[in-house]
Write a protein that holds these residues in place. Structure first.
Motif, PDB file in Angstrom:
ATOM      1  N   VAL A   1      63.146 128.436 100.653  1.00 37.36           N
ATOM      2  CA  VAL A   1      63.101 129.171 101.921  1.00 37.36           C
ATOM      3  C   VAL A   1      61.839 130.029 101.978  1.00 37.36           C
ATOM      4  CG1 VAL A   1      64.226 130.976 103.278  1.00 37.36           C
ATOM      5  CG2 VAL A   1      65.604 129.157 102.243  1.00 37.36           C
ATOM      6  N   GLN A   2      61.530 130.713 100.863  1.00 38.63           N
ATOM      7  CA  GLN A   2      60.360 131.594 100.816  1.00 38.63           C
ATOM      8  C   GLN A   2      59.056 130.835 101.053  1.00 38.63           C
ATOM      9  OE1 GLN A   2      60.078 133.822  97.142  1.00 38.63           O
ATOM     10  NE2 GLN A   2      57.927 134.363  97.493  1.00 38.63           N
ATOM     11  N   TYR A   3      58.972 129.622 100.477  1.00 34.51           N
ATOM     12  CA  TYR A   3      57.722 128.858 100.574  1.00 34.51           C
ATOM     13  C   TYR A   3      57.713 127.875 101.742  1.00 34.51           C
ATOM     14  CZ  TYR A   3      57.569 130.474  95.672  1.00 34.51           C
ATOM     15  OH  TYR A   3      57.607 131.230  94.526  1.00 34.51           O
ATOM     16  N   GLY A   4      58.759 127.867 102.553  1.00 32.85           N
ATOM     17  CA  GLY A   4      58.808 126.992 103.725  1.00 32.85           C
ATOM     18  C   GLY A   4      59.016 125.525 103.404  1.00 32.85           C
TER      19      GLY A   4
ATOM     20  N   PRO B   1      53.337 123.251  98.374  1.00 34.07           N
ATOM     21  CA  PRO B   1      53.815 124.622  98.632  1.00 34.07           C
ATOM     22  C   PRO B   1      54.585 125.211  97.453  1.00 34.07           C
ATOM     23  CG  PRO B   1      54.243 123.233 100.534  1.00 34.07           C
ATOM     24  CD  PRO B   1      53.777 122.317  99.438  1.00 34.07           C
ATOM     25  N   MET B   2      55.392 124.387  96.755  1.00 34.22           N
ATOM     26  CA  MET B   2      56.143 124.899  95.608  1.00 34.22           C
ATOM     27  C   MET B   2      55.209 125.328  94.484  1.00 34.22           C
ATOM     28  SD  MET B   2      59.362 125.108  96.269  1.00 34.22           S
ATOM     29  CE  MET B   2      59.858 125.555  94.611  1.00 34.22           C
ATOM     30  N   LEU B   3      54.257 124.467  94.127  1.00 32.77           N
ATOM     31  CA  LEU B   3      53.339 124.804  93.035  1.00 32.77           C
ATOM     32  C   LEU B   3      52.497 126.025  93.383  1.00 32.77           C
ATOM     33  CD1 LEU B   3      52.076 121.291  91.840  1.00 32.77           C
ATOM     34  CD2 LEU B   3      53.936 122.685  90.891  1.00 32.77           C
TER      35      LEU B   3
ATOM     36  N   LYS C   1      70.638 127.177  91.009  1.00 32.71           N
ATOM     37  CA  LYS C   1      70.527 126.578  92.349  1.00 32.71           C
ATOM     38  C   LYS C   1      70.172 127.642  93.376  1.00 32.71           C
ATOM     39  CE  LYS C   1      71.923 122.271  91.438  1.00 32.71           C
ATOM     40  NZ  LYS C   1      71.983 122.325  89.979  1.00 32.71           N
ATOM     41  N   ALA C   2      70.731 128.863  93.212  1.00 32.55           N
ATOM     42  CA  ALA C   2      70.465 129.940  94.166  1.00 32.55           C
ATOM     43  C   ALA C   2      68.998 130.353  94.121  1.00 32.55           C
ATOM     44  CB  ALA C   2      71.372 131.133  93.873  1.00 32.55           C
ATOM     45  N   PHE C   3      68.434 130.463  92.907  1.00 31.33           N
ATOM     46  CA  PHE C   3      67.014 130.778  92.752  1.00 31.33           C
ATOM     47  C   PHE C   3      66.163 129.712  93.430  1.00 31.33           C
ATOM     48  CE2 PHE C   3      63.029 130.034  90.515  1.00 31.33           C
ATOM     49  CZ  PHE C   3      62.486 131.301  90.386  1.00 31.33           C
ATOM     50  N   SER C   4      66.507 128.453  93.174  1.00 26.72           N
ATOM     51  CA  SER C   4      65.740 127.336  93.717  1.00 26.72           C
ATOM     52  C   SER C   4      65.762 127.338  95.246  1.00 26.72           C
ATOM     53  CB  SER C   4      66.300 126.023  93.170  1.00 26.72           C
ATOM     54  OG  SER C   4      65.571 124.921  93.649  1.00 26.72           O
ATOM     55  N   LYS C   5      66.947 127.520  95.816  1.00 26.25           N
ATOM     56  CA  LYS C   5      67.057 127.523  97.284  1.00 26.25           C
ATOM     57  C   LYS C   5      66.275 128.694  97.884  1.00 26.25           C
ATOM     58  CE  LYS C   5      69.516 125.106  99.458  1.00 26.25           C
ATOM     59  NZ  LYS C   5      69.387 123.772 100.080  1.00 26.25           N
ATOM     60  N   ALA C   6      66.343 129.846  97.240  1.00 24.69           N
ATOM     61  CA  ALA C   6      65.617 131.009  97.750  1.00 24.69           C
ATOM     62  C   ALA C   6      64.114 130.771  97.739  1.00 24.69           C
ATOM     63  CB  ALA C   6      65.967 132.245  96.919  1.00 24.69           C
ATOM     64  N   ARG C   7      63.620 130.103  96.683  1.00 23.48           N
ATOM     65  CA  ARG C   7      62.180 129.805  96.630  1.00 23.48           C
ATOM     66  C   ARG C   7      61.789 128.810  97.725  1.00 23.48           C
ATOM     67  NH1 ARG C   7      62.926 133.203  94.587  1.00 23.48           N
ATOM     68  NH2 ARG C   7      61.928 134.587  93.151  1.00 23.48           N
TER      69      ARG C   7
END
Length: 429
Positions: A111-114, A251-253, A103-109
């Protein structure tokens, strides 16, 4: 083609059932499978986390396509190992699967990708976690960082309850999965599940579904792996879906690909439709269960070309052709009711006899997908898990689908089972 499907739940039974209908497919092999999947094709006795034996089985079967159903083997890197052996695999890499396994990795991504999501904090120290908690308003959302079989999310109504939950989770309530804790602000709105079949660049969107996570009617009781679902979910309007595509999925992809971990497979996007638009609740690295059951039952066309396209590339620019093969414009409203063993999601007994599945399957529009089942030497169907059956039905509209699904439930003789009686209530009200 010959397909090897890895998994044994209702999701995998639905995938096997649907893929076996494709004119492209000769045989669907499954491991470990279940009695329902055994009627579709050969089942092997290799567990989903026994990576070495899975590789050996794959070399023995020599499938043209491998479909990985559950999250555990994805998190363990099975897709990478099999791709390195030259196989075409439907399922993300170990790195990309961290969108679910952490979950932490997912949330960080996000935030990173807006990507819009709830405000959050990540903690291993209970003192710091409780301090952050006091910056939020009730109810409080606490998530185990790692995989916890769909049960690692707790919504605490009071500060005292949240404090106690922090202590329990960081002390090993979910084992290593809750060694790190993610605390989020509570988002108000209505949830929905959107499934995107992707090769890392091109994307095909399946009809939006809605799951029912709580064990009891009226969304009461503990969180479960899912007690029922329906599709299409009217809360996901064309406008909401357009925003999901533009603000979340694309944005995620793009971000994952740029960071060297392109996402290949099906991306589950759990969204909350808030007053400010759609926000991500969570990502999963596989089809949802029981949402997969309604999608496979409701789809009129062939899903295998899209799955193969995601595994091998070539979706980008050809989405309309794949969507035409799926016949998305002919998707039938569908509902599924999960029959679970009394006591689930807590402790429950195994071994009770289930009767009437064939009777239910013979009803108009009904298909019963098996999950936690086994068979004794005399051929009797036994309950062997928490969520045991997914009684699924399609109809001309959602009300007919729900009515048919509950008729299927009522045809099954299993006193030790229970279900929710209000699946689809948000759409039907």
């Amino acid at each position: 083609m010959n397909i090897l499907l890895i998994g044994s739940g209702g999701r995998e039974h639905a995938l096997a059932w649907k893929m076996a209908q494709s004119p492209l497919v000769d045989m669907v092999h499954s491991t470990p499978g279940n009695p329902g999947m055994d009627d579709i094709g050969p089942c092997f006795d290799v567990g989903v986390t026994d990576i070495q034996k899975l590789v050996q089985l794959t070399l023995q079967v020599e499938p043209d396509l491998i479909v990985i159903g559950p999250e555990a083997p994805l998190a363990a890197g099975l897709s990478d190992i099999l791709r390195a052996r030259g196989f075409d695999v439907f399922g993300p890499s170990q790195q990309a699967a961290q969108l679910e396994s952490s979950k932490a990795f997912s949330k960080a991504r996000m935030v990173q990708y807006g990507v819009p999501t709830a405000a959050y904090g990540e903690f291993t120290d209970p003192v710091l976690a409780k301090s952050y908690l006091r910056t939020l308003e009730a109810p409080y959302v606490l998530k185990a960082d790692g995989l916890a079989a769909g049960k690692g999310v707790v919504i605490a109504e009071t500060l005292d309850q949240a404090d106690a939950e922090i202590d329990e989770m960081l002390s090993g309530k979910f084992g290593d999965a809750s060694a790190t804790l993610v605390i989020e602000e509570f988002m108000h709105g209505e949830e929905a599940s959107i499934f995107v079949i992707t090769d890392g660049t091109g994307a095909i969107y399946l009809p939006a579904a809605q799951d029912h996570k709580r064990a009891g009617d009226g969304d009461t009781g503990p969180n479960t792996g899912g007690m029922g679902a329906y599709a299409p979910a009217p809360v996901v309007t064309d406008e909401i879906l357009a925003r999901v595509k533009a603000e979340i999925v694309q944005p995620m992809l793009k971000g994952m690909k740029a960071d060297g971990m392109p996402y290949q497979g099906v991306l589950y996007v759990g969204i909350m439709v808030t007053a400010d638009g759609p926000k991500v609740v969570e990502f999963n690295a596989r089809f949802g269960d029981p949402e997969c059951q309604v999608l496979m039952k409701g789809l009129a066309g062939d899903i295998v070309p899209a799955i193969l396209g995601a595994a091998t590339g070539g979706l980008e620019g050809n989405e309309e052709a794949f969507e035409a093969l799926l016949e998305l414009d002919r998707f039938e409203p569908t509902a599924t009711i999960v029959l679970a063993t009394e006591g689930y999601p807590g402790s429950y007994a195994k071994g009770s006899v289930i009767r009437g599945v064939k009777t239910a399957n013979d009803l108009p529009g009904v298909t019963v997908f098996q999950a936690g089942t086994d068979m004794d030497e005399g051929g009797a169907l036994l309950a062997n898990g928490g969520r045991v059956l997914a009684v699924t039905a399609s109809g001309d509209d959602l009300r007919e689908a729900v009515t048919r699904a509950y008729a299927g439930v009522d045809a099954i003789d299993w006193p030790e089972g229970f279900c929710r009686r209000d699946i689809g209530w948000r759409a039907l009200k």
